[in-house]
Design an enzyme around this catalytic site. Structure first.
Site, PDB file in Angstrom:
ATOM      1  N   THR A 125     -20.350 110.101  32.343  1.00  7.89           N
ATOM      2  CA  THR A 125     -20.079 108.667  32.363  1.00  7.89           C
ATOM      3  C   THR A 125     -21.317 107.869  31.985  1.00  7.89           C
ATOM      4  O   THR A 125     -22.450 108.337  32.171  1.00  7.89           O
ATOM      5  CB  THR A 125     -19.624 108.233  33.777  1.00  7.89           C
ATOM      6  OG1 THR A 125     -19.575 106.805  33.882  1.00  7.89           O
ATOM      7  CG2 THR A 125     -20.587 108.746  34.842  1.00  7.89           C
ATOM      8  N   TYR A 164     -21.157 107.497  43.002  1.00  8.07           N
ATOM      9  CA  TYR A 164     -20.460 108.010  41.819  1.00  8.07           C
ATOM     10  C   TYR A 164     -21.456 108.339  40.705  1.00  8.07           C
ATOM     11  O   TYR A 164     -21.385 109.407  40.092  1.00  8.07           O
ATOM     12  CB  TYR A 164     -19.448 106.966  41.335  1.00  8.07           C
ATOM     13  CG  TYR A 164     -18.784 107.313  40.014  1.00  8.07           C
ATOM     14  CD1 TYR A 164     -17.811 108.294  39.954  1.00  8.07           C
ATOM     15  CD2 TYR A 164     -19.124 106.629  38.853  1.00  8.07           C
ATOM     16  CE1 TYR A 164     -17.193 108.612  38.747  1.00  8.07           C
ATOM     17  CE2 TYR A 164     -18.510 106.936  37.643  1.00  8.07           C
ATOM     18  CZ  TYR A 164     -17.547 107.926  37.602  1.00  8.07           C
ATOM     19  OH  TYR A 164     -16.943 108.240  36.398  1.00  8.07           O
TER      20      TYR A 164
END
Length: 342
Positions: A125, A164
């Site tokens: 990501t 995250y």
């Protein structure tokens, strides 16, 4: 014909990847724990092809993951299973770590222990780069923009922000290092905002799809921040094209990380609302709330490395892609009811 494994293959990206390879005539094994809304509907869609092999496995279960690789010899592995929301990671960081980092470690170890020759594509990501405060951001034409760069390249310093970002970033580094240390064939994709068919977006993940779903089906739509934040957006067909081309060029791409997004194809949140209002012929009612942790005012990929190494660049413009997804959502209302989204 390839033997393909798609871990997390009933999610948005996974179901599209599995469908692509089934269409190519490949043998496809899909692994998923069916925990997310929409995964059951995506599995039903995939099962229309008799070549599909589905196995319900939790990626945190190291013994079952190992047995999967002991029982099969794959040519290509996609590791797409993940906890995907920054907000969820803040509420439950342990689960986020176990799924994203330990789950990825389990896949890598299973491949190492079984001497797998498969190419592993791992979806990381853009959050591995953090808030990117080191780049000056200015407001131009009612949208945020970088002052001195066109986009973020792979030389940018990693700066994990949020649980995250930490879990995905640590897994990202493990995938790269297992190529260096153990000789696995791995490729990391640091992905920007992906959108497309079979995406059951929710408020804290999949913003392009969520804006469309909320606008179409009368759900409350909240803008966190001022709506001028900008993301490069990449349609699912272009992402799959990148996967395929990167795997085809494994002699160059092995052990590498690539920033993958729309590049010059970008949208602000308010610009997407404007596109939807034109398509729907009415104004969309919005609420505004505070910025969320780790939210970047701008993220645009510099995709030059991918273009140089495997000849890839996106083709689907935001206008065309948003129209495709809008029409798919409009025409598949029953799927959203089954998924519990509406």
């Amino acid at each position: 014909m390839k033997k393909v494994l798609v871990i997390g293959g009933c999610g948005f990206i996974g179901s599209n990847v599995a469908a692509y390879h089934l269409k190519q005539g490949d043998e496809v094994t899909v692994v998923d724990n069916l925990s997310r809304n929409g995964t059951a509907a995506n599995l039903e869609f995939l099962r229309s092809n008799e070549k599909l092999d589905f196995i319900n496995i939790e990626v945190r279960d190291s013994l079952k993951v190992l047995k999967l690789f002991e029982d099969h010899r794959f040519d290509l592995v996609y590791h797409l299973a993940a906890q995907v929301a920054v907000t969820t990671s803040v509420v439950n960081p342990r689960e986020d770590l176990e799924i994203n980092l330990l789950g990825t470690f389990n896949v890598l170890e299973a491949m190492r222990l079984t001497h797998s020759k498969a190419i592993l594509i791992y979806t990381s990501t853009n959050k591995v780069y953090g808030e990117l405060n080191r780049f000056n951001v200015v407001l131009k034409n009612n949208r945020y923009a970088y002052q001195s760069i066109d986009g973020v390249n792979e030389e940018c310093q990693l700066d994990f922000h949020s649980p995250y970002g930490c879990s995905k970033g640590a897994a990202d580094q493990y995938v790269i290092d297992y190529s260096r240390i153990y000789g696995l064939k791995t490729i990391v994709f640091r992905q920007s905002c992906i959108y497309g068919y079979r995406q059951f977006g929710v408020e804290d993940q999949g913003w392009v799809a969520w804006f469309i779903i909320a606008s179409l089906f009368g759900k409350d739509l909240t803008i966190y921040g001022d709506g001028k934040q900008v993301r490069d957006v990449l349609f699912i067909d272009d992402l799959i094209d990148a996967y395929v081309k990167a795997a085809d060029h494994i002699a160059v791409t092995n052990g590498q990380a690539y920033n993958i997004g729309g590049g010059k194809f970008d949208l602000s949140l308010l610009e997407l609302i404007g596109h939807l209002e034109k398509m729907m012929g009415r104004q969309i009612k919005l609420k505004f709330a505070d910025w969320r942790p780790g939210d970047q005012k701008v993220f645009i990929c510099d995709i030059g490395k991918a273009k140089k190494d495997f000849g890839w660049e996106p083709k689907v413009t935001p206008e065309a892609g948003v129209k495709r997804l809008y029409e798919w959502c409009r025409d598949n209302k029953e799927l959203f009811k089954k998924a519990g989204i509406i």
